[in-house]
Design a protein around this motif. Structure first.
Motif, PDB file in Angstrom:
ATOM      1  N   ALA A 168       0.812  -1.216   0.000  1.00 44.36           N
ATOM      2  CA  ALA A 168       0.000   0.000   0.000  1.00 44.36           C
ATOM      3  C   ALA A 168       0.844   1.264   0.000  1.00 44.36           C
ATOM      4  CB  ALA A 168      -0.941  -0.004   1.206  1.00 44.36           C
ATOM      5  N   ASP A 169       1.963   1.271   0.730  1.00 41.64           N
ATOM      6  CA  ASP A 169       2.810   2.470   0.753  1.00 41.64           C
ATOM      7  C   ASP A 169       3.299   2.822  -0.648  1.00 41.64           C
ATOM      8  OD1 ASP A 169       2.499   2.548   3.453  1.00 41.64           O
ATOM      9  OD2 ASP A 169       4.471   1.724   3.937  1.00 41.64           O
ATOM     10  N   ARG A 170       3.788   1.822  -1.363  1.00 42.69           N
ATOM     11  CA  ARG A 170       4.311   2.057  -2.701  1.00 42.69           C
ATOM     12  C   ARG A 170       3.191   2.453  -3.666  1.00 42.69           C
ATOM     13  NH1 ARG A 170       7.478  -2.476  -6.368  1.00 42.69           N
ATOM     14  NH2 ARG A 170       8.076  -1.108  -8.074  1.00 42.69           N
ATOM     15  N   VAL A 174       3.087   5.991  -5.762  1.00 39.86           N
ATOM     16  CA  VAL A 174       3.089   6.048  -7.228  1.00 39.86           C
ATOM     17  C   VAL A 174       1.833   6.736  -7.749  1.00 39.86           C
ATOM     18  CG1 VAL A 174       3.092   4.640  -9.315  1.00 39.86           C
ATOM     19  CG2 VAL A 174       4.552   4.010  -7.400  1.00 39.86           C
ATOM     20  N   LEU A 175       0.688   6.416  -7.170  1.00 37.23           N
ATOM     21  CA  LEU A 175      -0.568   7.018  -7.635  1.00 37.23           C
ATOM     22  C   LEU A 175      -0.593   8.530  -7.405  1.00 37.23           C
ATOM     23  CD1 LEU A 175      -3.162   4.340  -6.475  1.00 37.23           C
ATOM     24  CD2 LEU A 175      -2.687   5.006  -8.824  1.00 37.23           C
ATOM     25  N   THR A 176      -0.217   8.939  -6.216  1.00 36.17           N
ATOM     26  CA  THR A 176      -0.234  10.374  -5.929  1.00 36.17           C
ATOM     27  C   THR A 176       0.793  11.118  -6.789  1.00 36.17           C
ATOM     28  OG1 THR A 176       1.250   9.955  -4.045  1.00 36.17           O
ATOM     29  CG2 THR A 176      -1.108  10.148  -3.582  1.00 36.17           C
ATOM     30  N   HIS A 177       1.930  10.481  -7.072  1.00 36.44           N
ATOM     31  CA  HIS A 177       2.923  11.109  -7.938  1.00 36.44           C
ATOM     32  C   HIS A 177       2.353  11.348  -9.335  1.00 36.44           C
ATOM     33  CE1 HIS A 177       6.817  12.123  -9.637  1.00 36.44           C
ATOM     34  NE2 HIS A 177       6.611  11.242 -10.599  1.00 36.44           N
ATOM     35  N   ARG A 178       1.624  10.361  -9.851  1.00 41.92           N
ATOM     36  CA  ARG A 178       1.020  10.520 -11.180  1.00 41.92           C
ATOM     37  C   ARG A 178      -0.076  11.578 -11.162  1.00 41.92           C
ATOM     38  NH1 ARG A 178      -1.110  11.995 -14.728  1.00 41.92           N
ATOM     39  NH2 ARG A 178      -1.564  11.089 -16.786  1.00 41.92           N
ATOM     40  N   LEU A 179      -0.879  11.597 -10.107  1.00 44.94           N
ATOM     41  CA  LEU A 179      -1.980  12.558 -10.030  1.00 44.94           C
ATOM     42  C   LEU A 179      -1.494  13.981  -9.766  1.00 44.94           C
ATOM     43  CD1 LEU A 179      -4.510  10.428  -7.953  1.00 44.94           C
ATOM     44  CD2 LEU A 179      -4.597  10.920 -10.396  1.00 44.94           C
ATOM     45  N   VAL A 195      -8.150   2.309   2.251  1.00 45.45           N
ATOM     46  CA  VAL A 195      -7.146   1.237   2.205  1.00 45.45           C
ATOM     47  C   VAL A 195      -7.434   0.224   3.316  1.00 45.45           C
ATOM     48  CG1 VAL A 195      -5.275   2.456   1.047  1.00 45.45           C
ATOM     49  CG2 VAL A 195      -5.613   2.803   3.473  1.00 45.45           C
ATOM     50  N   ASN A 196      -8.689  -0.112   3.493  1.00 41.40           N
ATOM     51  CA  ASN A 196      -9.078  -1.052   4.546  1.00 41.40           C
ATOM     52  C   ASN A 196      -8.448  -2.423   4.315  1.00 41.40           C
ATOM     53  OD1 ASN A 196     -10.726   0.852   5.777  1.00 41.40           O
ATOM     54  ND2 ASN A 196     -12.512   0.275   4.577  1.00 41.40           N
ATOM     55  N   GLY A 197      -7.917  -2.997   5.386  1.00 44.36           N
ATOM     56  CA  GLY A 197      -7.362  -4.340   5.311  1.00 44.36           C
ATOM     57  C   GLY A 197      -5.988  -4.435   4.694  1.00 44.36           C
ATOM     58  N   CYS A 198      -5.377  -3.318   4.338  1.00 44.06           N
ATOM     59  CA  CYS A 198      -4.014  -3.334   3.773  1.00 44.06           C
ATOM     60  C   CYS A 198      -3.022  -3.365   4.939  1.00 44.06           C
ATOM     61  CB  CYS A 198      -3.782  -2.119   2.886  1.00 44.06           C
ATOM     62  SG  CYS A 198      -4.839  -2.074   1.427  1.00 44.06           S
ATOM     63  N   LYS A 199      -2.680  -4.553   5.368  1.00 39.84           N
ATOM     64  CA  LYS A 199      -1.862  -4.699   6.570  1.00 39.84           C
ATOM     65  C   LYS A 199      -0.429  -4.212   6.380  1.00 39.84           C
ATOM     66  CE  LYS A 199      -4.621  -8.518   8.353  1.00 39.84           C
ATOM     67  NZ  LYS A 199      -4.641  -9.917   8.845  1.00 39.84           N
ATOM     68  N   ARG A 200      -0.003  -4.028   5.122  1.00 38.98           N
ATOM     69  CA  ARG A 200       1.352  -3.538   4.880  1.00 38.98           C
ATOM     70  C   ARG A 200       1.430  -2.013   4.845  1.00 38.98           C
ATOM     71  NH1 ARG A 200       4.018  -7.659   0.387  1.00 38.98           N
ATOM     72  NH2 ARG A 200       3.601  -9.592   1.533  1.00 38.98           N
ATOM     73  N   LEU A 201       0.299  -1.354   5.023  1.00 37.83           N
ATOM     74  CA  LEU A 201       0.317   0.106   5.086  1.00 37.83           C
ATOM     75  C   LEU A 201       0.996   0.551   6.379  1.00 37.83           C
ATOM     76  CD1 LEU A 201      -0.721   2.820   3.828  1.00 37.83           C
ATOM     77  CD2 LEU A 201      -2.681   2.581   5.367  1.00 37.83           C
ATOM     78  N   THR A 202       1.909   1.508   6.272  1.00 39.88           N
ATOM     79  CA  THR A 202       2.625   2.029   7.430  1.00 39.88           C
ATOM     80  C   THR A 202       2.478   3.548   7.475  1.00 39.88           C
ATOM     81  OG1 THR A 202       4.723   2.324   6.248  1.00 39.88           O
ATOM     82  CG2 THR A 202       4.293   0.148   7.200  1.00 39.88           C
ATOM     83  N   VAL A 208       2.583  10.395   2.918  1.00 35.08           N
ATOM     84  CA  VAL A 208       2.396  10.803   1.522  1.00 35.08           C
ATOM     85  C   VAL A 208       0.999  11.385   1.339  1.00 35.08           C
ATOM     86  CG1 VAL A 208       2.275   9.994  -0.858  1.00 35.08           C
ATOM     87  CG2 VAL A 208       4.066   9.138   0.663  1.00 35.08           C
ATOM     88  N   VAL A 209      -0.007  10.732   1.906  1.00 35.25           N
ATOM     89  CA  VAL A 209      -1.377  11.238   1.812  1.00 35.25           C
ATOM     90  C   VAL A 209      -1.480  12.623   2.441  1.00 35.25           C
ATOM     91  CG1 VAL A 209      -3.750  10.852   2.587  1.00 35.25           C
ATOM     92  CG2 VAL A 209      -2.401   8.935   1.756  1.00 35.25           C
TER      93      VAL A 209
END
Length: 493
Positions: A168-170, A174-179, A195-202, A208-209
């Motif tokens: 999720a971090d990556r 990448v998405l915000t960079h493109r937007l 990003v519910n359930g994205c356990k790799r989000l830190t 970034v958000v």
């Protein structure tokens, strides 16, 4: 000319291919292997051709008889429109095409468009607007036209990522960079991130958000247990329009407040207030009284607050809540076992605003606390008191007389509630639509008949594990034809 076109295509496709692989590769658990046998073209050197998934600008237009680009059928699947059978399942992409490639692509009259390509851009935008984030990124790899449509800012008011394996971090980076390409460093169109359930989000992903999404209004990170206070503080400080925040399952979060830098920059008139209206902190086990006091003082506009299974909260925390957040309409304290009658007395100070209250399994609550709620919250519509074993017919009577607009009531596993309490409900709360009496041992057919005769709008009745006769259940079915009866009586069908 051909070389210049190749550079343009290559630079445009690189970003999209990177984004799509970040979003989709983590969600697809079965990686696709490249075929071993590839049909070659005499006009192209082998060093200039590579096999890849389709990305915008990288796909060679299917204008020759030997190369083709995949198109999307009406059902959304890729189909190969080439007449050649030598490579039916391959996508041949040109990374650095030779100058002769451009001359070869002039045979455009023989190209047949897929039916979906005949749709106007506005129609395609409407279709793409219904796709989730990962599918939208894949569509950007079909062709140049789809690339431009898929990255239309109007489609990117929401980013929605799900899955335990996704990085999720990556993906967010990448998405915000493109937007941010059209508006450097900020995504002005992005208002919702889920990003519910994205356990790799830190915390890195939330940083970034916070930095790129100043117009953020809704953030959901339920089940992301690696999130800490620092990242949450930065989001609420940098996103002044944030109204909806779901932190359920984020066990490291103990408080919500502004960063120290943001607090110093605020004017005295503005104060240290956060504009959040909806806050869900279910299963935030580390939340304590001091943390809730800070939340209440910084979020005075709260209208919906869910604190299910925050087991460290006590009655003292609810005193600060009623003092600083007078506009709360929905409050859940389910399984907060340290909350008792004194806490309900503080909740009752919310008075006319409170519509929804859940105190399920708060075993310290008795008729005393329920009397406070009934007296000062006459507009209550929903009450869940399941498992409050100290609740009796007297408390139910106070509730019925003072809250005539009650629509939903759950008093399951309250062994002291009997037919007498149900008869008072039937007399004063005739607009009841949902009633749960599961495992109420003292309830019999007499109380059910009183409910059915007076509450004709009843839609759901749960009498599982109750000693109720089939005759009483048939009476309910005759008088409340739209009512769904949940029972455990094998003689009733």
């Amino acid at each position: 000319m051909g070389a210049n076109n190749g550079k343009q295509y290559g630079s445009e496709g690189k970003g999209s291919s990177s984004i799509s692989s970040d979003i989709s590769s983590s969600t697809d658990h079965t990686p696709t292997k490249a075929p071993k046998n590839v049909a070659t073209n005499e006009g192209l050197d082998s060093s200039t051709r590579t096999l890849s998934t389709p990305s915008p600008g990288l796909i060679l237009p299917s204008k020759s008889s030997s190369l083709s680009s995949p198109a999307l059928s009406s059902n959304g699947h890729e189909t190969n429109s080439s007449s050649s059978s030598s490579a039916p399942a391959e996508t041949v992409a040109v990374v650095h095409p030779q100058p002769g490639t451009h001359a070869r692509s002039r045979q455009s009259k023989s190209h047949h468009h897929a039916p979906i390509d005949l749709l106007p851009d506005n129609t395609l935008l409407q279709i793409l607007s219904h796709l989730p984030t990962n599918q939208l990124c894949r569509c950007a790899r079909v062709c140049r036209r789809w690339y431009n449509l898929a990255w239309d800012p109007r489609l990117w008011s929401t980013i929605r990522l799900t899955g335990e394996l996704i990085y999720a971090d990556r993906a967010i980076r990448v998405l915000t960079h493109r937007l941010c390409q059209d508006t450097p460093n900020v995504c002005l169109t992005l208002e919702t991130v889920v990003v519910n359930g994205c356990k790799r989000l830190t915390d890195r992903g939330l940083h970034v958000v916070a930095q790129c999404c100043p117009e953020l209004r809704r953030l959901e990170v339920a089940g992301c247990y690696n999130i800490s206070n620092e990242a949450v503080f930065e989001v609420v400080s940098r996103c002044p329009n944030l109204e909806h925040l779901n932190l359920s399952g984020c066990s490291k979060v103990t408080c919500i407040s502004l960063t120290q830098e943001a607090s110093l920059q605020l004017s005295p008139l503005h104060g240290q207030q956060i504009s959040i209206h909806y806050l869900d902190m279910t299963d935030c086990f580390s939340l304590e009284d001091e943390g809730l006091r800070t939340i209440a003082s910084h979020c005075p506009r709260l209208t919906h607050l869910y604190l299910r299974r925050c087991t460290r909260l006590t009655d003292e925390a609810l005193r600060h809540l009623a003092l600083h957040c007078p506009t709360i309409r929905e409050l859940s304290l389910s399984d907060c076992r340290l909350v008792g009658d004194f806490g309900l007395r503080e909740v009752a100070r919310l008075e006319g605003c409170l519509r929804y209250l859940s105190v399920a399994h708060c075993t310290r609550i008795t008729d005393v606390g329920m009397r406070y709620v009934a007296r000062y919250c006459p507009r209550l519509r929903y009450l869940n008191a399941r498992g409050c074993e100290g609740l009796t017919d007297h408390g139910l009577g106070h509730l019925a007389r003072s809250c005539p607009k009650l629509k939903s009531l759950d008093v399951g596993k309250c062994p002291l509630v009997s037919d007498s309490g149900l008869e008072q409900l039937a007399m004063y709360c005739q607009g009841l639509r949902r009633v749960s009496l599961r495992a109420c041992e003292s309830v019999t057919g007499r109380g059910l008949k009183a409910l059915a005769a007076n509450c004709c709008e009843l839609q759901l009745l749960n009498v599982q594990d109750c000693e109720v006769s089939p005759e009483a259940l048939r009476f309910v079915r005759r008088h409340c034809r739209r009512c769904v009866i949940e029972h455990t009586n094998p003689a009733f069908y």
